[in-house]
Design an enzyme around this catalytic site. Sequence first.
Site, short mmCIF file in Angstrom:
data_model
loop_
_atom_site.label_atom_id
_atom_site.label_comp_id
_atom_site.label_asym_id
_atom_site.label_seq_id
_atom_site.Cartn_x
_atom_site.Cartn_y
_atom_site.Cartn_z
N SER A 61 0.87 -1.18 0.00
CA SER A 61 0.00 0.00 0.00
C SER A 61 0.91 1.23 0.00
O SER A 61 1.01 1.97 0.95
CB SER A 61 -0.93 -0.01 1.21
OG SER A 61 -0.23 0.17 2.41
N HIS B 292 -3.37 -5.66 2.85
CA HIS B 292 -2.40 -6.65 3.32
C HIS B 292 -3.02 -8.04 3.52
O HIS B 292 -2.41 -8.91 4.14
CB HIS B 292 -1.74 -6.18 4.62
CG HIS B 292 -0.78 -5.05 4.38
ND1 HIS B 292 -0.19 -4.35 5.40
CD2 HIS B 292 -0.31 -4.51 3.23
CE1 HIS B 292 0.61 -3.42 4.88
NE2 HIS B 292 0.54 -3.49 3.57
N GLU C 258 -4.18 -2.00 9.63
CA GLU C 258 -3.39 -2.56 10.75
C GLU C 258 -3.94 -2.17 12.11
O GLU C 258 -4.24 -1.01 12.36
CB GLU C 258 -1.95 -2.06 10.66
CG GLU C 258 -1.25 -2.52 9.40
CD GLU C 258 0.12 -1.89 9.25
OE1 GLU C 258 0.81 -1.72 10.26
OE2 GLU C 258 0.46 -1.54 8.10
N GLU D 146 1.70 -8.94 7.23
CA GLU D 146 2.62 -8.59 8.30
C GLU D 146 2.50 -9.53 9.50
O GLU D 146 3.01 -9.25 10.58
CB GLU D 146 2.40 -7.13 8.73
CG GLU D 146 2.73 -6.17 7.59
CD GLU D 146 2.56 -4.71 7.93
OE1 GLU D 146 2.09 -4.41 9.05
OE2 GLU D 146 2.91 -3.87 7.10
N ASP E 256 -3.33 1.71 11.77
CA ASP E 256 -2.94 2.27 10.48
C ASP E 256 -4.13 2.07 9.56
O ASP E 256 -4.42 0.95 9.14
CB ASP E 256 -1.68 1.59 9.92
CG ASP E 256 -1.25 2.22 8.60
OD1 ASP E 256 -1.88 3.22 8.17
OD2 ASP E 256 -0.28 1.71 7.98
N GLU F 212 -2.64 6.26 12.10
CA GLU F 212 -1.76 6.53 10.95
C GLU F 212 -2.59 6.62 9.67
O GLU F 212 -3.56 5.87 9.51
CB GLU F 212 -0.75 5.37 10.88
CG GLU F 212 0.23 5.42 9.72
CD GLU F 212 1.15 4.18 9.74
OE1 GLU F 212 1.35 3.57 10.83
OE2 GLU F 212 1.65 3.82 8.67
N ASP G 136 2.20 8.74 6.93
CA ASP G 136 3.01 7.70 6.27
C ASP G 136 2.96 7.96 4.77
O ASP G 136 3.87 8.59 4.22
CB ASP G 136 2.50 6.30 6.64
CG ASP G 136 3.19 5.21 5.85
OD1 ASP G 136 4.27 5.46 5.28
OD2 ASP G 136 2.67 4.08 5.75
N LYS H 30 10.36 5.40 6.76
CA LYS H 30 10.66 4.19 5.99
C LYS H 30 11.78 4.55 5.02
O LYS H 30 11.54 5.27 4.04
CB LYS H 30 9.43 3.76 5.18
CG LYS H 30 8.27 3.22 6.01
CD LYS H 30 7.05 3.00 5.11
CE LYS H 30 5.94 2.27 5.84
NZ LYS H 30 4.66 2.35 5.07
N HIS I 120 9.09 -0.88 9.18
CA HIS I 120 9.33 -1.91 8.16
C HIS I 120 8.38 -1.67 6.99
O HIS I 120 7.62 -0.70 6.98
CB HIS I 120 9.06 -3.30 8.78
CG HIS I 120 7.59 -3.51 9.09
ND1 HIS I 120 7.01 -4.76 9.16
CD2 HIS I 120 6.57 -2.62 9.34
CE1 HIS I 120 5.73 -4.63 9.44
NE2 HIS I 120 5.43 -3.36 9.55
N LYS J 225 7.98 0.17 14.34
CA LYS J 225 6.83 -0.58 13.82
C LYS J 225 7.38 -1.70 12.95
O LYS J 225 7.97 -1.43 11.91
CB LYS J 225 5.96 0.38 13.01
CG LYS J 225 4.78 -0.24 12.33
CD LYS J 225 3.99 0.80 11.54
CE LYS J 225 3.03 0.11 10.61
NZ LYS J 225 2.29 1.03 9.75
P1 PGA Z 1 3.25 -1.12 2.90
O1 PGA Z 1 2.35 -0.86 4.16
O2 PGA Z 1 4.60 -1.53 3.34
O3 PGA Z 1 2.50 -2.20 2.15
O4 PGA Z 1 3.26 0.17 2.11
C1 PGA Z 1 2.83 -0.49 5.39
C2 PGA Z 1 2.15 0.73 5.89
O5 PGA Z 1 1.22 1.26 5.23
O6 PGA Z 1 2.52 1.22 6.94
ZN ZN Z 2 1.09 2.99 6.89
#
Ligand code: PGA
Ligand code: ZN
Length: 400
Positions: free
Chosen positions: A41, A145, A157, A197, A232, A275, A302, A327, A355, A378
């Site tokens: 995503s 996910h 999440e 995840e 999230d 998030e 994010d 990230k 991650h 995270k």
């Molecule tokens: P992604 O999702 O690694 O698939 O982008 C993680 C997140 O949105 O935090």
């Molecule tokens: Zn996110």
Amino acid sequence: MAKIDSVDTKIIQDSRDKDTIEVTLSVGSIKATASVPAGKSKGEHEAVSHSAQDAEKIITQLTSTLVKTDFSGPTSFDQFLIATDGTVQKSNLGGNTTLALSIAFLRLWAQTNRLQLHQAISQIAGISPTGFPMFFSNVINGGLHVDQNFNPLAFQEYMVVPQSKSPTKSLEIVNGIIETIKNILTSENHPLNFGDEGGFIVSGDNPEDGLKILEQALKTYQSTEQSKIALDIAASSFWDPKNQKYSWRSDNWTTQQLIDLYQKIVANYPIMSIEDPFNQDNFDDWGTFHQITDDSIWIVGDDLTVTNTKRIEEAKQSDAANAMIIKPNQIGTFTETIEAIKMARRFGWKIIVSHRSGETEDDFIADLAYGVAADGLKAGSPLQKERLVKYQRLIEIENS
Ligand code: PGA
Ligand code: ZN
């Protein structure tokens, strides 16, 4: 530092069994390896990622320059990568290519200087560690996910956040909560399936269902330390720009309806952070929600901020957030990751190093989180090896 002697690449599989690039750099007998994760995503404004095969070809082309150049340190190495790429979103070299090289070089430099990786990070960033980050651990997975045949919840999440600054204690609590959720689902004859995840899959069309199970687990599991819940939403993944609504399977929400839902959730559950509550370009809606909640929870960018100083500045202008995800592969180099962290700190924001949903067993983000004194790490569910190694690395630092 002496010049790099050799550059080796390998294609490995990530936690989703997808190909990704691993790089090994060496100086004399010192070798340093790094591999990179992949998102699903993804934010629209993050660095472009090339196929592992293309990344390998690009690195082969760069090798003759890499081995003959005398880089004074990680900053000049990253400057070389940024200049060679020359684009806003790393579309020439690929953010995955540059990040694998950048982290491998940082490790090599740390080793040649006899520094632990987190010490090297702290030194370059000019930040002193202040303790350990809290764990933001995914225990229920939804959204993109999850295989859509499972009819997943809209929210991506549901994380448990033990309010402990000890990695050993935090991991113990996370494992206890996971075991408790497993027992709850089993007692309800709910099948045990897992998302990308490693969080449990809860099917249904009410995102509060995930919260109810997690709250029940928090109440059932006895611990001296309290735990909170982090969400999230990953709202960009179900924003429908044509209808200016959020649409997930048979659900539809206007922005106002989502705000109302979040307010209800914040009032009824021990929420620590939310998030990506809105689409990545709807800055004003973020600002409105931030104003309403008045810093009582962390509003975490994010897809909004993508570890990119330009986006973070834009978010600040709209007062969109008070926290952000870091990230490294959203921006593509270690140096630019540090710049993003420092800007967020100047704004007084909380920082959660994160991650990606497709992970490798590289534990770089654990050293990064500790080295820059991040508030959170995270890293998904410890049921998956690729996630567990990140938590274990913090425990290793704790015990050293
Ligand atoms: P992604 O999702 O690694 O698939 O982008 C993680 C997140 O949105 O935090
Ligand atoms: Zn996110």
